[in-house]
Design an enzyme around this catalytic site. Structure first.
Site, PDB file in Angstrom:
ATOM      1  N   HIS A 257      -6.419  -7.212  -0.602  1.00 34.83           N
ATOM      2  CA  HIS A 257      -6.438  -5.698  -1.099  1.00 34.83           C
ATOM      3  C   HIS A 257      -5.846  -5.346  -1.933  1.00 34.83           C
ATOM      4  CE1 HIS A 257      -7.067  -6.309   3.336  1.00 34.83           C
ATOM      5  NE2 HIS A 257      -8.122  -5.558   3.249  1.00 34.83           N
TER       6      HIS A 257
ATOM      7  N   ASP B   3      -4.989 -12.871   3.239  1.00 35.18           N
ATOM      8  CA  ASP B   3      -6.212 -12.226   3.708  1.00 35.18           C
ATOM      9  C   ASP B   3      -7.542 -12.715   2.859  1.00 35.18           C
ATOM     10  OD1 ASP B   3      -5.060 -10.612   2.057  1.00 35.18           O
ATOM     11  OD2 ASP B   3      -5.082  -8.938   3.433  1.00 35.18           O
TER      12      ASP B   3
ATOM     13  N   HIS C 243       0.622  -1.145  -0.104  1.00 37.25           N
ATOM     14  CA  HIS C 243      -0.276  -0.020  -0.053  1.00 37.25           C
ATOM     15  C   HIS C 243       0.722   1.341  -0.044  1.00 37.25           C
ATOM     16  CE1 HIS C 243      -3.646  -2.446   0.563  1.00 37.25           C
ATOM     17  NE2 HIS C 243      -3.082  -2.871   1.753  1.00 37.25           N
TER      18      HIS C 243
ATOM     19  N   ASP D  36      -2.758 -10.770  -2.393  1.00 35.63           N
ATOM     20  CA  ASP D  36      -3.588 -10.110  -1.149  1.00 35.63           C
ATOM     21  C   ASP D  36      -4.880  -9.832  -1.378  1.00 35.63           C
ATOM     22  OD1 ASP D  36      -2.272  -8.745   1.723  1.00 35.63           O
ATOM     23  OD2 ASP D  36      -4.151  -7.970   0.800  1.00 35.63           O
TER      24      ASP D  36
HETATM   25 ZN   LIG Z   1      -4.262  -7.180   2.664  1.00 35.56          ZN
END
Ligand SMILES: [Zn+2]
Length: 309
Positions: free
Chosen positions: A164, A245, A125, A162
């Site tokens: 996200h 996740d 991120h 991931d």
């Molecule tokens: Zn994540």
């Protein structure tokens, strides 16, 4: 196979109740150690700022470090993203996480070793000049740039499973045809980027996943929308943003992968690396917030990574 980690990565504290906690890494390390996976553990070195500056302006990194409190914790972002925290032990944890990926690149190129970086804080991120989503330095991006600069690896693929979207990785390489970025992620979900219309210069491949998605459909979508274009890109090395996740037990998302799915996903990546990249892979821990899911999934991921170097 080598696993880079460091006890400094356990010292970073984000506050009670914060999902990005040291127990995540402890659970991964103890799971690897108690398994029959034969891996060599190595201590992650501190990244040097010159290498970090291949991705982030030094001024930005120094500003992050200057915000580190002597005690307690502080957030570096405003609401609603006020959960990217610094504590007094943050600097070394951040530099070890990035340093793992740099040392991994050397092991990959000099000794033909596959490497997993068991690190925290994560990186995907972190944008060029913005810490975000528990991330400060984009570990995988620095490693990619280092491989290009030191070893003249021209085309690198970053595959991010991931749950996200790696908004940082996408932002850093958005206009760079030498890096392909393929990501599967629940959508809509934090950080809100990663629509399938975000395609960069034809080098960005986003696969959006609906909440509630099950294993079979995930594998199909991941294959079609991420792996197929990466295969076409013919990377000379593959870096993986390995977040666990998308597991059904994870508290931060709503995708229903089983632990064994991480073997299949990883094996499919290994096949592409075998075809185009001399088998070259470095994998980086990103997210994953359920301890049991992490301890099971990491064994699946590493078992697949160990195949056919
Ligand atoms: Zn994540």
């Amino acid at each position: 196979m080598i696993v880079y980690t460091h006890t400094d990565c356990l010292k970073k504290f984000n506050g009670h109740g914060h999902p990005e906690k040291k127990e995540r890494l402890e659970s991964i390390i103890s799971s690897i150690k108690s398994s029959n996976l034969k891996v060599e553990f190595k201590e992650a070195p501190l990244a040097d700022l010159k290498t970090v500056s291949l991705v982030h302006p030094i001024k930005h990194i120094k500003k992050i470090f200057s915000n580190i409190p002597k005690e307690g914790i502080i957030g570096v972002e405003k609401e609603p993203y006020a959960d990217t925290m610094l504590c007094s032990f943050s600097k070394n944890a951040i530099l070890r996480s990035c340093g793992a990926g740099i040392a991994a690149a050397d092991d990959l190129m000099k000794n033909n070793e596959r490497v997993f970086c068991a690190i925290r804080p994560p990186g995907h991120h972190a944008e060029t000049s913005r810490a975000n989503g528990f991330c400060f330095i984009n570990n995988i991006a620095v490693s990619a740039r280092y491989l290009q600069k030191k070893y003249k690896i021209n085309k690198i693929a970053i595959i991010d499973f991931d749950v996200h979207h790696g908004n940082g990785t996408q932002e850093i390489f958005y206009k760079d045809p030498s890096i392909a970025y393929g990501s599967s992620h629940e959508f809509p979900l934090f950080p809100g980027t990663g629509g399938e219309n975000e395609t960069g210069v034809g080098n960005i491949f986003n696969a959006t996943l609906k909440a509630g998605l099950e294993s079979r459909d995930f594998i199909k979508i991941f294959d079609q929308k991420v792996l197929k274009p990466i295969d076409k890109f013919k990377p000379e090395a593959i870096l993986i943003s390995a977040g666990f996740d998308a597991h059904k037990r994870d508290p931060l998302a709503n995708i229903n992968l089983e632990s064994e799915d991480f073997f299949k996903i990883t094996k499919n990546i290994v096949d592409i690396a075998k075809t185009h990249s001399n088998g070259r892979i470095i994998s980086f821990l990103e997210g994953g917030y359920d301890l049991l899911a992490l301890s099971e999934s990491i064994k699946e991921h590493l078992s697949a990574l160990k195949t056919h170097i």
